[in-house]
Design an enzyme around this catalytic site. Structure first.
Site, PDB file in Angstrom:
ATOM      1  N   LEU C 124       0.960  -1.277  -0.019  1.00  0.00           N
ATOM      2  CA  LEU C 124      -0.028  -0.123  -0.152  1.00  0.00           C
ATOM      3  C   LEU C 124       0.836   1.271   0.014  1.00  0.00           C
ATOM      4  O   LEU C 124       1.859   1.341   0.855  1.00  0.00           O
ATOM      5  CB  LEU C 124      -1.071  -0.060   1.389  1.00  0.00           C
ATOM      6  CG  LEU C 124      -2.079   1.020   1.157  1.00  0.00           C
ATOM      7  CD1 LEU C 124      -3.099   0.602   1.957  1.00  0.00           C
ATOM      8  CD2 LEU C 124      -1.672   2.251   1.816  1.00  0.00           C
ATOM      9  N   HIS C 228       6.882   0.910  13.770  1.00  0.00           N
ATOM     10  CA  HIS C 228       7.414   2.034  13.399  1.00  0.00           C
ATOM     11  C   HIS C 228       6.359   3.188  13.666  1.00  0.00           C
ATOM     12  O   HIS C 228       5.116   2.815  13.229  1.00  0.00           O
ATOM     13  CB  HIS C 228       7.719   2.287  11.853  1.00  0.00           C
ATOM     14  CG  HIS C 228       8.852   3.377  11.432  1.00  0.00           C
ATOM     15  ND1 HIS C 228       7.996   4.466  11.248  1.00  0.00           N
ATOM     16  CD2 HIS C 228      10.157   3.349  11.362  1.00  0.00           C
ATOM     17  CE1 HIS C 228       9.216   5.436  11.035  1.00  0.00           C
ATOM     18  NE2 HIS C 228      10.481   4.631  10.911  1.00  0.00           N
TER      19      HIS C 228
END
Lengths: 353, 343, 343, 353
Positions: C124, C228
């Site tokens: 994505l 992250h």
């Protein structure tokens, strides 16, 4: 007369024939011309090189029957078994499973992938014309390599290893390895002969590295596979007994494909090393030589190494009596020193080991 | 029939159950000390005297007319805290080499304690004569109502261990191929010790390196994650609630452990609170009751089937009508709140 | 804006995306051969020419007014069939001895390929200028509509791999403590090779015996299963759909893999088929559209946000009204069927 | 005069004092009276028993300074290290992680739990009064055991092992093991001293069996722990050098708690075995004895074994000259044979090994 000498380019066809007739087929002697040619070249390069420590040298020898002029056997030395790539074995181990709670201690046998033998010098790739099997020629070919090592110890490891082909079964007229069927097969989905050939042409370590590093629990192998662990191929029983008599002993290590036994010894333990000695040559006509036990006699030359089957006929002052023919083959004149050892080995009772 | 927490005076009734469970139902050995310790643990949990993880909620199914015990079931709030809790986990490991043109994925069994800290539904047993009127479903599902009501007393996940495959002669092919090589005892003895909570020996004796399943016999492989035929209905019931087999199997017989996040279990998710209205008549007999109701207190927890459906008023609040005997059985009166589950 | 399968002529647009993704987005390297192979795989899948498991469904987000490519997303139908697929799995192993009065449960990381055969949502990316109007949600969720529509083309489970923790300087504490000791290369190189699908080296080089997490540095332990910070919104979106972290982490950076049974994913479960009515006017601008619609054909699959809610008629059938431009964008007319999802 | 002899009941207090003063504390010499008493009894029983093969015997010796009448040292022999329970070590191994795809071969060091050394005879539990450290008394106590083994080979294994205490750090005035902190601590949550004491009183194998059997990857240990692997405690450097000079060599094995080194040797490789010989005794007054190198001299008695420090003073006909006092301590009269070996050992350069 029989002589063992380094292989030369002209021996290629004979080597190919010997590789193809080895029973069972040897991974380390593939019947593959390019590979054999490469081996001869490498052997010649090894003999020319100045060597202080064993490395990736290979020494390839042939047995020539001088009476017929035919090359009837071959055998090699790999100076360091794992010099180029690790030399893998399965190492037999015992795990203790103990429960203090139940007050039991249970031993479980395992096989673990190991490359500990990598540093040893490997005696390998022996194939002999069937007519000479289990004769002195067989012993000469096998043990002449020790005479070579005895002269050039700096080129070899102190530990010597020799692997014997494992036990195979005949099924549907094919030789199959019950050990491979129960172990390697699960990981490779190829049969023993395919993988053996593949290993010969490519590399065995290549394959070992894809095998899982976890110990195999012996109780989970088939009874046939368990029975094959450390069991030599019946055709190699004689050779195996000879090496045991020579001073090798069975180790914890077995072959990763067929679980054939690996024998180990430190040089100084071997009969040939302990018994061999330098003797000045005395040349005498064949008919005037006294009767004596057979002996291996080797000259003192690296590239022109020769080892013949002679008699251990010593003069009272320790000179070795050779026929003019023998001296010629060895390339020695009267008074030159040769290395000699009597052939007979002490009897060995494996039950005592 | 109603469910309630076990009480000290149930010890004799529990022994009867223990004797009837027979071989293979290891969590209820016919042993006075063991059973009364279980009762004490349960009392401590229900009375809130065990603040830690070692909580056992043990329920009995009682015929309230004569107080006889017809069955039992339990929830361990948190397994593996007191004694280790082991499974084999079926996983896979790729085995690949570009040069050898090899790419296979092999199944492995690995010893683990991944379920440490999860809740467990266990010890369900219903006596022969009471296997009717959805008593079995009541014993099974009451645990979801209880967990929904006291959600904060339980962790994220719940599991149930299912009995594995046995031959008609009572032999476990999984045990014979694997465990028997590592345990110097027979299956029943190993199973008995585990039932008694003595599990430390498993970690000491079982193989700790992964077992590649191709090394097992065909029968043993076929038994991995499969249940005993008698256990199929129980598994089906749990699966309908949303529990799934995620690859964990029993160390000994290879039977599956099914599991779910508690919040996802149908019985937990779909249960709701309803306000009680009592009707001044006794409930008609019903063979297939559809609504289960449980009280909202812990120490005096009760649950049973009821006969009327749950209704929702205009404001979205739920109501449930109980007959006089049903209200009595549960110990509630009009205006009380019940947790209900339609099935 | 609409979603459609990628086409051959998108190669230049895809390269623009690849260049913009930058470091760390390994599945889209700026490499012509690699990207066009991806397109060919996609075409084979959408056109039904790849009957096996090696199916990639790669979608682009297109501005239908000028054909420009604003983003992309993909579904791998079945991971691990062509190249091995590895994870570390966080498990635990009890460590116990009655005599030593010892009972601990230690966490372990074990190399595995448990996800072999699952579907994966991946790749994505949305270009900077288009990060508005819920384009990101469209890219993320369209995959659930597609999987719901072609359910039989997918296995039981789906997963998504999330980027792990990195320091502001771009260093991965997990890699530095673990992977760096076993791979003779730096993180980016290892990651790049993996992105190119060359994963066989992982199995060859990674430690195969369990790693006890207490042996890792504090920072490395803290990174296990953590994402992250830029990835947090993406994880949050997947978690809302019902995907969960079940202990699988990336070999290199320790980032979590989230997963679910496809049938449990909210976007799959709640989507429904609706009959189209077209209104003869263009849709008003809308910053926060709430309903997503997708067509029901595979090769000509289209999806976009639409402005009207789904209605249900007396018979329980669903209807959806599209403005003229919306219908055009999706390539449908009145009476066609769309798969819709309200969010 | 210094003499090594079997421990007796009356030595209990001395043993207890020596156990308590050992630095660092020795797992195999717990300062625990019941355990020490048990050890003396077991040692006496071992000396009385008829033994054909090594088993679970323990031989406990003391060093007595006859001048002061004080027992100033102790050392033991465990006939078979793992006779009662397995003797566990960590075995240093190398795994090869190779990728043909990337054409790399990467070696990873590991430590694996092993009980391979179980069959060896273990020289252990040596503690010496600090005043005698690094004197001939130290050597006598250490090596007198070899003199005992040389006389009764049937009671011992051919392979001898000796473990040296590992490297410790002082932290907050406590001795801590960096290896234990990085390894054992994770599994046991107890500090080194606690576990060491526990192991002494209960058993070390007991603890090893609860440790996970998976190899430990060295890169995951702390640098301090890695540096401690195979590193002897500085207080035992002298002893270690002596044993290397004696002919022991470093092995792949280290202690499971503190990673201290384990040395191994086959009997026949040891200096003491190769050099020792039987000599008839010739008794001469102290003042008439010629100057000669120090020697260990042992009598030929099992239960009354004595080994003293004397001089290697041989007559031209090979008789060993002893003082009347030495002869008395050894319990030998003129003409009886004693086993003697010169004390000095060849220099050893570890760099060459």
């Amino acid at each position: 007369m029989l002589v063992v000498r380094p292989a030369e380019s002209r021996d290629l066809l004979a080597l190919e024939r010997l590789a193809a007739s080895a029973t069972p087929r040897l991974t380390n002697l593939p019947a593959h011309r390019d590979r054999l040619e490469e081996r001869i070249t490498r052997s010649q390069r090894s003999l020319r090189a100045e060597i202080d420590f064993p490395g990736d040298e290979i020494y390839c020898f042939v047995l020539e029957d001088l009476d017929s002029g035919e090359v009837v056997g071959t055998a090699s030395l790999r100076a360091e078994a794992g010099a180029r790539e690790a030399y893998y074995t399965y190492r037999q181990e015992t795990l203790i499973h103990a429960s203090q709670q139940l007050n039991v201690r249970h031993e479980v046998q395992t096989l673990s992938l190991s490359h500990e033998v990598s540093d040893a010098t490997l005696l390998c790739a022996l194939s002999l014309d069937a007519r000479y099997r289990e004769t002195d020629a067989d012993s000469l070919l096998r043990r002449a390599r020790l005479m070579f090592i005895a002269q050039y110890p700096e080129r070899f490891a102190n530990e010597l290893a020799v692997a014997f082909p494992g036990y195979l079964e005949t099924r549907d007229e094919r030789q199959v390895s019950p050990f491979w069927d129960s172990v390697g097969q699960h990981f490779f989905d190829r049969d023993f002969n395919d993988i053996n050939q593949m290993a010969g042409v490519r590399s065995k370590s290549f394959i070992a590295e894809v095998m899982p590093p976890f110990p195999l629990y012996l109780p989970l192998l088939t009874p046939q596979a368990r029975a094959a662990i450390g069991r030599e191929n019946p055709r190699h029983e004689y050779a195996m007994q000879e090496m045991l008599a020579e001073g090798f002993s069975r180790s914890r290590h077995v072959d990763i494909f067929d679980a054939g036994p690996l024998l180990l010894a430190e040089c100084e333990r071997l009969h040939t090393f302990k018994q061999c000695g330098w003797h000045p040559v005395r040349i005498r006509p064949q008919e005037s030589l006294p009767d004596a036990v057979p002996a291996m006699v080797a000259n003192q030359r690296l590239g022109d190494f020769r080892c013949v089957l002679a008699r251990y006929a010593l003069t009272p002052t320790g000179q070795l009596m050779l026929t003019p023919q023998q001296a010629e083959v060895l390339g020695v004149e009267e008074g030159r020193a040769v290395l000699a050892v009597p052939m007979p080995l002490p009897a060995v009772d494996e039950g005592e080991l | 029939m109603r469910i309630r927490p076990i009480a000290r005076h149930d010890i004799e009734g529990l022994k009867v159950l223990a004797r009837e469970t027979g071989v293979g139902f290891t969590s209820l050995p016919d042993n006075h000390e063991f059973l009364s310790a279980k009762i004490e643990r349960t009392l401590a949990a229900f009375e809130g005297r065990e603040p830690g993880d070692d909580r056992l909620y043990f329920f009995v199914l009682e015929d309230e007319r004569d107080g006889s015990i017809a069955g039992c079931c339990a929830i361990e709030a948190c397994v593996g805290t007191d004694a280790p809790f082991y499974h084999y986990r079926l996983g896979s490991l790729a085995h690949s080499s570009v040069q050898l043109d090899l790419h296979r994925t092999l199944d492995t069994l690995t010893l683990c304690s991944d379920h440490t800290g999860d809740a467990e539904v266990c010890s369900l047993f219903l006596r022969e004569g009471w296997r009717k009127d959805r008593n079995g479903a009541l014993l099974s599902k009451v645990r979801w109502l209880f967990m929904a009501q006291f959600r904060e007393a339980f962790p994220d996940k719940v599991l149930a261990e299912m009995r594995g495959v046995f031959t008609p002669e009572g032999r476990s092919p999984f045990w014979e191929c694997l465990g028997s090589h590592f345990f110097p005892m027979d299956f029943n003895e190993a199973d008995r010790l585990t039932g008694m909570g003595q599990k430390s020996f498993i970690g000491e004796l079982m193989p700790k390196f992964p077992i590649y399943t191709p090394f097992l016999s065909e029968q043993a492989r076929a038994a991995i994650g499969q249940v005993h035929e008698h256990t199929r209905p129980a598994v089906a019931m749990l699966k309908k609630e949303g529990l799934r087999w995620e690859g964990y199997v029993d160390i000994f017989d290879g039977g599956p452990t099914v599991e779910a996040y508690i919040d996802d279990v149908r019985g937990v998710r779909d249960s709701q609170l309803a306000c009680v209205e009592v009707i001044a008549s006794d409930a008609p007999a019903c063979e297939r009751p559809a609504v289960m109701a449980a009280t909202t207190g812990m120490a005096d927890f009760r649950a049973s089937w009821i006969s009327h459906a749950v209704t929702r008023d205009g404001a979205g609040a739920c109501h449930v009508r109980l007959h006089r005997d049903e209200a009595e059985r549960l110990g509630v009166t009009g205006g009380d709140t019940l947790r209900v589950l339609a099935s």
